[in-house]
Design a protein around this motif. Structure first.
Motif, mmCIF file in Angstrom:
data_model
loop_
_atom_site.group_PDB
_atom_site.id
_atom_site.type_symbol
_atom_site.label_atom_id
_atom_site.label_comp_id
_atom_site.label_asym_id
_atom_site.label_seq_id
_atom_site.Cartn_x
_atom_site.Cartn_y
_atom_site.Cartn_z
ATOM 1 N N ILE A 1 -8.313 3.464 -1.575
ATOM 2 C CA ILE A 1 -8.263 3.892 -0.175
ATOM 3 C C ILE A 1 -8.868 5.295 -0.087
ATOM 4 O O ILE A 1 -8.308 6.254 -0.614
ATOM 5 N N PHE B 1 -7.698 1.056 6.880
ATOM 6 C CA PHE B 1 -8.014 1.832 5.690
ATOM 7 C C PHE B 1 -9.491 1.670 5.364
ATOM 8 O O PHE B 1 -10.031 0.570 5.448
ATOM 9 N N CYS C 1 -11.848 1.505 2.463
ATOM 10 C CA CYS C 1 -11.690 1.219 1.031
ATOM 11 C C CYS C 1 -13.046 1.121 0.352
ATOM 12 O O CYS C 1 -14.015 0.643 0.944
ATOM 13 N N ASP D 1 0.824 -1.220 0.000
ATOM 14 C CA ASP D 1 0.000 0.000 0.000
ATOM 15 C C ASP D 1 0.855 1.266 0.000
ATOM 16 O O ASP D 1 0.321 2.369 -0.112
ATOM 17 N N HIS E 1 -11.697 -0.712 -4.668
ATOM 18 C CA HIS E 1 -10.717 -0.998 -3.605
ATOM 19 C C HIS E 1 -9.789 0.186 -3.327
ATOM 20 O O HIS E 1 -8.773 0.036 -2.646
#
Length: 172
Positions: free
Chosen positions: A64, A55, A57, A19, A62
């Motif tokens: 963030i 996070f 999402c 990430d 997906h």
């Protein structure tokens, strides 16, 4: 729109090592949104490794959309912690953080069995105050020069907290 459908727009997850690029980019494009309230982490690697970092999402892409962090968990007679969070541009104002906060409170109160969660917010940060007040947090007070923001200046903060009405005393 029922609650079940709304919740399916987002989900919470723990950060992963891969990430790093996405989260750095999220902070970079959100500078105008965050400052003067908050600044990017000094060390993104440490940030990603925080035990209770989550996070927010988007279910479809997906991406963030925001982040929550439960920090300084103190057990014993306190069973409390602090809540920090940031939305990322362009996802602010869509209710994603509101939905994420509901899931985060479930995590804090059911899985972590916290008695109390406290958020400290600069008085001019209206969006942040609205987020926690709508989630059931109560303003408890005002702390002068409470936190040093971005390693720069000490800022006053309002203290907002929510209690776990179903808190269970852990067996010793």
């Amino acid at each position: 729109m029922g609650n079940g459908f709304e919740m399916s727009l987002i989900y919470l997850r723990k950060p992963k090592k891969n990430d790093l690029a996405e989260i750095k980019e999220a902070y970079a494009r959100s500078v105008q949104l965050h400052q003067p309230w908050t600044y990017p982490p000094a060390n993104f690697q440490t940030y990603l490794e925080q035990e209770h970092r989550y996070f927010v999402c988007l279910t479809d892409s997906h991406a963030i959309a925001g982040t929550f962090n439960i920090s300084n968990i103190i057990r014993g007679h306190f069973h409390s912690a602090y809540l920090g969070y940031e939305a990322f541009h362009p996802y602010q104002g869509h209710g994603y953080m509101k939905q994420g906060l509901k899931l985060l409170l479930k995590e804090a109160f059911e899985n972590l069995n916290l008695h109390r969660l406290e958020a400290n917010i600069q008085p001019d940060n209206i969006a942040s105050i609205q987020l926690v007040s709508k989630a059931g947090f109560i303003k408890e007070g005002f702390s002068r020069q409470y936190l040093q923001i971005g390693g720069k200046t000490w800022k006053d903060h309002e203290r907002w907290a929510i209690l776990n009405e179903k808190w269970i005393e852990p067996s010793q």
